[in-house]
Enzyme design. Structure first.
Site, PDB file in Angstrom:
ATOM      1  N   GLY A  11     -47.427 -42.562   3.861  1.00 45.78           N
ATOM      2  CA  GLY A  11     -47.721 -41.879   5.124  1.00 45.78           C
ATOM      3  C   GLY A  11     -46.427 -41.433   5.788  1.00 45.78           C
ATOM      4  O   GLY A  11     -45.468 -42.191   5.839  1.00 45.78           O
ATOM      5  N   ARG A  72     -48.739 -39.455  -2.161  1.00 41.60           N
ATOM      6  CA  ARG A  72     -49.221 -40.711  -2.733  1.00 41.60           C
ATOM      7  C   ARG A  72     -49.348 -40.429  -4.223  1.00 41.60           C
ATOM      8  O   ARG A  72     -49.774 -39.351  -4.623  1.00 41.60           O
ATOM      9  CB  ARG A  72     -50.550 -41.103  -2.091  1.00 41.60           C
ATOM     10  CG  ARG A  72     -50.363 -41.389  -0.594  1.00 41.60           C
ATOM     11  CD  ARG A  72     -51.384 -42.374  -0.050  1.00 41.60           C
ATOM     12  NE  ARG A  72     -50.857 -43.088   1.115  1.00 41.60           N
ATOM     13  CZ  ARG A  72     -50.949 -42.662   2.382  1.00 41.60           C
ATOM     14  NH1 ARG A  72     -51.555 -41.529   2.651  1.00 41.60           N
ATOM     15  NH2 ARG A  72     -50.443 -43.385   3.368  1.00 41.60           N
ATOM     16  N   ASP A 103     -45.007 -50.169   3.368  1.00 33.12           N
ATOM     17  CA  ASP A 103     -44.930 -51.286   2.419  1.00 33.12           C
ATOM     18  C   ASP A 103     -45.503 -50.950   1.043  1.00 33.12           C
ATOM     19  O   ASP A 103     -45.082 -51.524   0.039  1.00 33.12           O
ATOM     20  CB  ASP A 103     -45.513 -52.579   2.990  1.00 33.12           C
ATOM     21  CG  ASP A 103     -46.991 -52.492   3.293  1.00 33.12           C
ATOM     22  OD1 ASP A 103     -47.528 -51.372   3.278  1.00 33.12           O
ATOM     23  OD2 ASP A 103     -47.592 -53.542   3.542  1.00 33.12           O
ATOM     24  N   THR A 125     -42.844 -46.093   9.224  1.00 32.19           N
ATOM     25  CA  THR A 125     -44.286 -45.995   9.410  1.00 32.19           C
ATOM     26  C   THR A 125     -44.589 -46.160  10.891  1.00 32.19           C
ATOM     27  O   THR A 125     -43.974 -46.991  11.550  1.00 32.19           O
ATOM     28  CB  THR A 125     -45.059 -47.072   8.604  1.00 32.19           C
ATOM     29  OG1 THR A 125     -46.349 -47.264   9.212  1.00 32.19           O
ATOM     30  CG2 THR A 125     -44.370 -48.422   8.605  1.00 32.19           C
ATOM     31  N   ASP A 127     -47.025 -47.480  12.118  1.00 26.77           N
ATOM     32  CA  ASP A 127     -47.791 -48.718  12.374  1.00 26.77           C
ATOM     33  C   ASP A 127     -46.909 -49.905  12.764  1.00 26.77           C
ATOM     34  O   ASP A 127     -47.410 -50.895  13.276  1.00 26.77           O
ATOM     35  CB  ASP A 127     -48.605 -49.106  11.133  1.00 26.77           C
ATOM     36  CG  ASP A 127     -49.712 -48.108  10.850  1.00 26.77           C
ATOM     37  OD1 ASP A 127     -50.151 -47.443  11.801  1.00 26.77           O
ATOM     38  OD2 ASP A 127     -50.120 -47.987   9.677  1.00 26.77           O
ATOM     39  N   ASP A 129     -45.646 -52.178  10.912  1.00 31.45           N
ATOM     40  CA  ASP A 129     -46.306 -53.356  10.337  1.00 31.45           C
ATOM     41  C   ASP A 129     -45.589 -53.922   9.109  1.00 31.45           C
ATOM     42  O   ASP A 129     -46.225 -54.385   8.177  1.00 31.45           O
ATOM     43  CB  ASP A 129     -47.753 -52.987   9.963  1.00 31.45           C
ATOM     44  CG  ASP A 129     -47.809 -51.879   8.920  1.00 31.45           C
ATOM     45  OD1 ASP A 129     -46.757 -51.257   8.646  1.00 31.45           O
ATOM     46  OD2 ASP A 129     -48.896 -51.638   8.375  1.00 31.45           O
ATOM     47  N   ARG A 171     -54.632 -49.952  11.325  1.00 32.49           N
ATOM     48  CA  ARG A 171     -55.739 -50.619  10.624  1.00 32.49           C
ATOM     49  C   ARG A 171     -55.603 -52.134  10.704  1.00 32.49           C
ATOM     50  O   ARG A 171     -56.561 -52.836  10.978  1.00 32.49           O
ATOM     51  CB  ARG A 171     -55.798 -50.165   9.168  1.00 32.49           C
ATOM     52  CG  ARG A 171     -56.604 -48.897   8.993  1.00 32.49           C
ATOM     53  CD  ARG A 171     -56.957 -48.659   7.547  1.00 32.49           C
ATOM     54  NE  ARG A 171     -55.780 -48.336   6.756  1.00 32.49           N
ATOM     55  CZ  ARG A 171     -55.344 -47.094   6.558  1.00 32.49           C
ATOM     56  NH1 ARG A 171     -56.001 -46.076   7.052  1.00 32.49           N
ATOM     57  NH2 ARG A 171     -54.254 -46.877   5.850  1.00 32.49           N
TER      58      ARG A 171
HETATM   59  P1  ADP Z   1     -47.091 -46.476   2.457  1.00 27.81           P
HETATM   60  O1  ADP Z   1     -45.746 -46.482   1.827  1.00 27.81           O
HETATM   61  O2  ADP Z   1     -47.147 -45.597   3.656  1.00 27.81           O
HETATM   62  O3  ADP Z   1     -47.613 -47.884   2.702  1.00 27.81           O
HETATM   63  P2  ADP Z   1     -48.965 -46.165   0.198  1.00 27.81           P
HETATM   64  O4  ADP Z   1     -49.503 -47.554   0.315  1.00 27.81           O
HETATM   65  O5  ADP Z   1     -49.939 -45.073   0.010  1.00 27.81           O
HETATM   66  O6  ADP Z   1     -48.094 -45.736   1.461  1.00 27.81           O
HETATM   67  O7  ADP Z   1     -47.943 -46.159  -1.027  1.00 27.81           O
HETATM   68  C1  ADP Z   1     -47.246 -44.984  -1.378  1.00 27.81           C
HETATM   69  C2  ADP Z   1     -47.089 -44.883  -2.866  1.00 27.81           C
HETATM   70  O8  ADP Z   1     -46.315 -46.008  -3.336  1.00 27.81           O
HETATM   71  C3  ADP Z   1     -48.360 -44.948  -3.674  1.00 27.81           C
HETATM   72  O9  ADP Z   1     -49.027 -43.709  -3.762  1.00 27.81           O
HETATM   73  C4  ADP Z   1     -47.853 -45.377  -5.041  1.00 27.81           C
HETATM   74  O10 ADP Z   1     -47.318 -44.289  -5.750  1.00 27.81           O
HETATM   75  C5  ADP Z   1     -46.712 -46.333  -4.685  1.00 27.81           C
HETATM   76  N1  ADP Z   1     -47.194 -47.721  -4.745  1.00 27.81           N
HETATM   77  C6  ADP Z   1     -47.900 -48.408  -3.817  1.00 27.81           C
HETATM   78  N2  ADP Z   1     -48.200 -49.656  -4.247  1.00 27.81           N
HETATM   79  C7  ADP Z   1     -47.682 -49.753  -5.496  1.00 27.81           C
HETATM   80  C8  ADP Z   1     -47.662 -50.784  -6.495  1.00 27.81           C
HETATM   81  N3  ADP Z   1     -48.234 -51.978  -6.286  1.00 27.81           N
HETATM   82  N4  ADP Z   1     -47.041 -50.513  -7.659  1.00 27.81           N
HETATM   83  C9  ADP Z   1     -46.457 -49.322  -7.882  1.00 27.81           C
HETATM   84  N5  ADP Z   1     -46.443 -48.331  -6.993  1.00 27.81           N
HETATM   85  C10 ADP Z   1     -47.048 -48.520  -5.818  1.00 27.81           C
END
Ligand code: ADP
Length: 320
Positions: A11, A72, A103, A125, A127, A129, A171
């Site tokens: 995000g 993503r 995260d 982010t 959030d 968080d 969330r």
């Molecule tokens: P944010 O960083 O805002 O929390 P996401 O949770 O959507 O956003 O994570 C962003 C991207 O990071 C995901 O689309 C994926 O490519 C990668 N990612 C997230 N979790 C994992 C994981 N457990 N292993 C490998 N890549 C991950």
């Protein structure tokens, strides 16, 4: 360490650009080359990688969003995808990576660390968080956007003597709702950390009305329930009419606040220093007003990013 890669992922948040700028400028200052990876991990897999110069990050410190764009990447969640990302990094001679995101993005970075690539993660982010840091990049800007909205909604709430429900992002974390609610003078704030008691909410509204109060603002974090669900409950249980405003994605946009630009500059520069020391598997953050770096595993430990409950108590005391 000769060449540092930088990407933004997940995000988006205001201030990501300021962080990218800091990484690029600090890296060049330290004598490294910098490769910008476009579209997050997806772009890493696809080799959307370009060398960045000092001028590449000119005129972006004040802009929202991210010039590197974000994405993503389900493909990066697979071993196959990550192997391809690693191959691209080797082909572009990237020795270490700065990941700017939330995260989820940090988990992706941790996978790369396990494959031998030093990664440093910069929390961005709205959030707020992320374990181990008191502030993430983007939170302060989003907070200001929400307060702006609350102030505007308050004008119409007062004119029409109405109760407004304002639904904000969050969330699992109530930081945005709590800080915005306190700063915006909301009568009631609902955060995921605390849950809610419908009878108490109704009592507060009714006792306010009893004292001659003509309007009220309720701020609800989306993780508690939607604004419209809360409106339905108030109508059903107590016949209270409300108007609902869902702020949605405007909270992620806009020019970053001064504070976000400053912490983004500090975090980005510190990330480069850490990589320069040959360290990886590290997150950057703020503890007791100081910029710190800490083990990435702290981020993944059971949730320890605790909301300032003193603020929650204060918000209740000030909105009697
Ligand atoms: P944010 O960083 O805002 O929390 P996401 O949770 O959507 O956003 O994570 C962003 C991207 O990071 C995901 O689309 C994926 O490519 C990668 N990612 C997230 N979790 C994992 C994981 N457990 N292993 C490998 N890549 C991950």
């Amino acid at each position: 360490m000769k060449k540092i890669g930088v990407l933004t992922s997940g995000g988006d948040a205001p201030g990501m650009n300021a962080a990218v700028r800091a990484v690029v400028r600090k890296a060049i200052y330290e004598g490294f080359e910098v490769a910008g990876v476009f579209n997050g991990y997806q772009g890493l897999i696809q080799g959307k990688i370009e060398l960045l110069q000092l001028g590449s990050v000119g005129d972006i410190i004040q802009r929202g969003g991210t010039m590197l764009r974000s994405a993503r990447s389900p493909e990066f969640m697979t071993e196959e995808g990550r192997k391809e990302a690693l191959r691209q990094m080797k082909a572009h001679q990237i020795d270490g990576l700065v990941v700017i995101g939330g995260d989820g993005s940090f988990r992706g970075a941790f996978e790369l660390v396990k494959m031998g690539i030093p990664c440093v993660c910069v929390p961005a982010t709205i959030d707020n968080d992320i374990n181990g840091t008191e502030f993430t990049i983007g939170f302060d800007s989003a907070l200001n956007t929400v307060i702006d909205a609350i102030d505007k909604i308050r004008d119409t709430a007062t004119s029409h003597e109405r109760t407004f429900i304002i639904e904000v992002m969050g969330r699992d974390a109530g930081d945005l709702a709590l800080w915005a609610g306190l700063a915006g003078g909301a009568e009631t704030i609902l955060i995921p950390e605390e849950g809610y008691d419908m009878d108490e909410i109704i009592n507060r509204l009714q006792s306010g009305t009893g004292r001659g109060k003509k309007h009220s603002i309720i701020v609800v974090a989306e993780g508690v329930m939607s604004g419209s669900a809360l409106a339905d409950l108030l109508k059903e249980k107590a016949g209270i009419e409300t108007r609902v405003s869902v702020l949605g994605h405007i909270q992620r946009g806009g020019s970053p606040s001064a504070r976000d630009r400053v912490i983004a500059s500090q975090y980005g520069a510190r990330a480069v220093e850490v990589l320069g020391e040959g360290r990886g598997g590290v997150a950057i953050g703020m503890q007791n007003h100081k910029v710190v770096d800490y083990d990435l595993e702290v981020v993944f430990a059971p949730k320890d990013h605790t909301l300032d409950m003193g603020l929650y108590k204060l918000s209740k005391e000030l909105s009697i």
